[in-house]
Write an enzyme that holds these catalytic residues in place. Structure first.
Site, mmCIF file in Angstrom:
data_model
loop_
_atom_site.group_PDB
_atom_site.id
_atom_site.type_symbol
_atom_site.label_atom_id
_atom_site.label_comp_id
_atom_site.label_asym_id
_atom_site.label_seq_id
_atom_site.Cartn_x
_atom_site.Cartn_y
_atom_site.Cartn_z
ATOM 1 N N GLU A 261 0.837 -1.204 0.000
ATOM 2 C CA GLU A 261 0.000 0.000 0.000
ATOM 3 C C GLU A 261 0.869 1.250 0.000
ATOM 4 O O GLU A 261 1.763 1.379 0.848
ATOM 5 C CB GLU A 261 -0.926 -0.005 1.215
ATOM 6 C CG GLU A 261 -1.937 -1.167 1.181
ATOM 7 C CD GLU A 261 -2.907 -1.152 2.355
ATOM 8 O OE1 GLU A 261 -2.717 -0.320 3.269
ATOM 9 O OE2 GLU A 261 -3.847 -1.951 2.362
ATOM 10 N N HIS A 283 -7.893 1.746 1.609
ATOM 11 C CA HIS A 283 -7.750 1.391 3.030
ATOM 12 C C HIS A 283 -8.533 2.371 3.913
ATOM 13 O O HIS A 283 -7.982 3.080 4.760
ATOM 14 C CB HIS A 283 -6.275 1.374 3.447
ATOM 15 C CG HIS A 283 -6.039 0.509 4.662
ATOM 16 N ND1 HIS A 283 -4.874 -0.209 4.842
ATOM 17 C CD2 HIS A 283 -6.793 0.249 5.748
ATOM 18 C CE1 HIS A 283 -4.928 -0.871 5.989
ATOM 19 N NE2 HIS A 283 -6.093 -0.604 6.565
#
Length: 534
Positions: A261, A283
């Site tokens: 990420e 997220h």
């Protein structure tokens, strides 16, 4: 008096600062500015972070006064828990702060997949009116399979039952009674995958669960099924997911988390973003105002507890969970019993049993084992002892520790005994209890001698042959030296045998006086006990 320093390393809600209260010197630093962070940590007693600040071995080494690291959120990838534990630093997070937000986002992904909301929005925003291209499916009477029926899984189950969905789950640690209470049917993982129209995963990321949904699992699913991951990146094998989505093995996927990420160019996650049957979010599981505020307030309260010397239920490197109010008064008692035990031990400890007898047997008393270890090591090791590193100190010294619990306590409502084996082959035990409405801490036994004496800061314990005049001897010598005896208990098993005497004194006794009195009464055991408050 100097206030403890609490360092805020990232932006937190005003409610977090309010929850800390006026008892701390609250300072702020940009946690991503490494030199500034390391400098600010030099006199910090606590540091509060979110996800951008790395509290690694270097940061912990730069913070000699640090007692607690607080992460205002759930994940702890940016905190070196092992190094913190070794250094006696408590690590806390806010494990329940985002559970509602995560559950609601999961439902949002399921609805978005079922009704193709993101794709329909993008099409209409581009000026197209293609109603027939975005025909969806109802949730009514469909089956949703929840992998991991913990707190978030249970919330999702409750919400999807409102859509009249059949809810099934796979969780090897959940009993059938608990599942029945939630209105959920437990299945094996293979059965869940085969029967579910929607599969949502809510497991912790461990070596065992990483990639747990891969090629074989997708092959077992319906071609019309959707999979959702709002938990941890890596639980789903992203390359296997890409293959399943592009070959029609499954219908679609909703993803809030990724192995890397943000997803890197040419990576497996990046390829998923370009697929039309994938709904993605960056997220956002904990990204609500309510979750952020809950997280900040929660860890602020934990910091207050930690700096106050209390056990923190949300400490991730401390065994045990929420402490029942009935158990909590026993914690300081057991710590003091541990100090008394250590003062009386004449050789190293090899094993320790923490025995809890009485009504406490109906409660989770695992915290009392921690309290015992903290007390035992408080005055015999050079490093600072906390609830965090006390078990590690025991492990390093090869001390085996057991917690034994039963309801048998004929004389007191509850009685707690520390019983240990010493390296010379002897055994030692001390027992204590809480009495009365004020829960007075009392010492009620040493090596099976029955006494009852309130635990105070200064005690002298002696064992000698029972004979006339002994009390007068030590009473005279202490009196001549200006040592006031505030309380005393004497116990013996038989006349003329050995007697145990425990004195409460108002001030410490000089070593030379201890030696003089011990010689005068020909004591077999003579120890001064100084109780250190946490």
């Amino acid at each position: 008096m100097t206030k403890p320093v609490v360092l805020i390393a990232e932006e937190l809600s005003p409610a977090t600062i309010d929850a800390l209260g006026p008892d701390f010197d609250v300072r702020k630093v940009d946690g991503t500015d490494r030199p500034a962070l390391l400098s600010a940590l030099a006199d910090a007693n606590a540091v509060l972070v979110r996800s951008a600040t790395k509290i690694d071995a270097e940061a912990i080494a730069a913070a000699p006064l640090l007692k607690v690291v607080a992460r205002a959120g759930v994940g702890l990838d940016n905190v070196d828990i092992k190094t913190a534990t070794t250094a006696g630093v408590m690590v806390v997070n806010a494990p329940t702060s985002n559970i509602i937000s995560a559950a609601e986002l999961t439902v949002g992904h399921i609805l978005s997949l079922a009704r193709r909301i993101p794709a329909a929005h993008a099409s209409l925003a581009d000026g197209l009116w293609k109603r027939s291209a975005y025909t969806g499916t109802e949730l009514f009477e469909k089956t949703v399979g929840i992998i991991g029926l913990g707190r978030i899984g249970a919330l999702i189950a409750a919400r999807l039952q409102a859509f009249d969905m059949r809810v099934v789950a796979f969780d090897p640690y959940v009993t059938s009674a608990r599942a029945q209470q939630l209105g959920v049917q437990l299945l094996s993982l293979d059965e869940l995958l085969a029967e579910s129209d929607f599969v949502t995963i809510h497991m912790p990321k461990t070596p065992e669960t990483t990639g747990m949904i891969g090629i074989p699992e997708f092959q077992r699913m319906k071609r019309s099924a959707f999979v959702v991951n709002v938990a941890r990146g890596g639980l789903i094998d992203e390359e296997a997911l890409f293959k399943a989505l592009t070959t029609g093995e499954i219908a679609g996927a909703g993803l809030d988390v990724f192995t890397t990420e943000p997803p890197v160019e040419n990576g497996s996650a990046r390829m998923l973003l370009d697929l039309p049957n994938v709904v993605v979010t960056p997220h956002l599981g904990a990204s609500t105002d309510e979750a952020q505020e809950k997280a900040g307030v929660s860890v602020a309260k934990s910091v207050r507890l930690a700096l106050g010397g209390e056990l923190v239920p949300d400490a991730v490197n401390v065994a045990g969970g929420v402490i029942d109010p009935y158990v909590r008064p026993g914690i300081p008692l057991v710590e003091k019993l541990g100090q008394i035990f250590a003062a009386l031990a004449h050789s190293p400890l090899t094993s320790l049993d923490v025995e809890v007898h009485g009504e406490l047997n109906a409660y989770d008393v695992s915290v009392l084992k921690l309290a015992a270890l903290k007390g035992v090591f408080t005055n015999i090791v050079s490093e600072t002892v906390s609830y965090v590193n006390a078990p590690l100190l025991a492990e390093q010294r090869g001390v085996e520790v057991r917690l034994l619990v039963d309801e048998d306590s004929p004389e007191y409502r509850n009685i707690i005994t520390l019983r240990g084996a010493l390296s010379d082959g002897s055994q030692l035990s001390v027992s204590g209890t809480l009495t009365g409405t004020k829960q007075i801490e009392k010492l009620v036994g040493i090596n099976d001698y029955a006494i009852e004496l309130p635990i105070e800061q200064h005690h002298v314990v002696m064992v000698y042959t029972d004979r006339p005049g002994i009390v007068a001897v030590y009473g005279q010598k202490f009196g001549d030296a200006g040592i006031n005896i505030a309380g005393m208990q004497i116990a013996r098993r038989a006349a003329g045998g050995q007697a145990l005497s425990v004195l409460t004194v108002d001030s410490p006794v000089p070593d030379e006086l201890l030696d003089e009195v011990s010689a005068a009464i020909e004591a077999d055991l003579f120890r001064q006990i100084e109780i250190t408050e946490s």
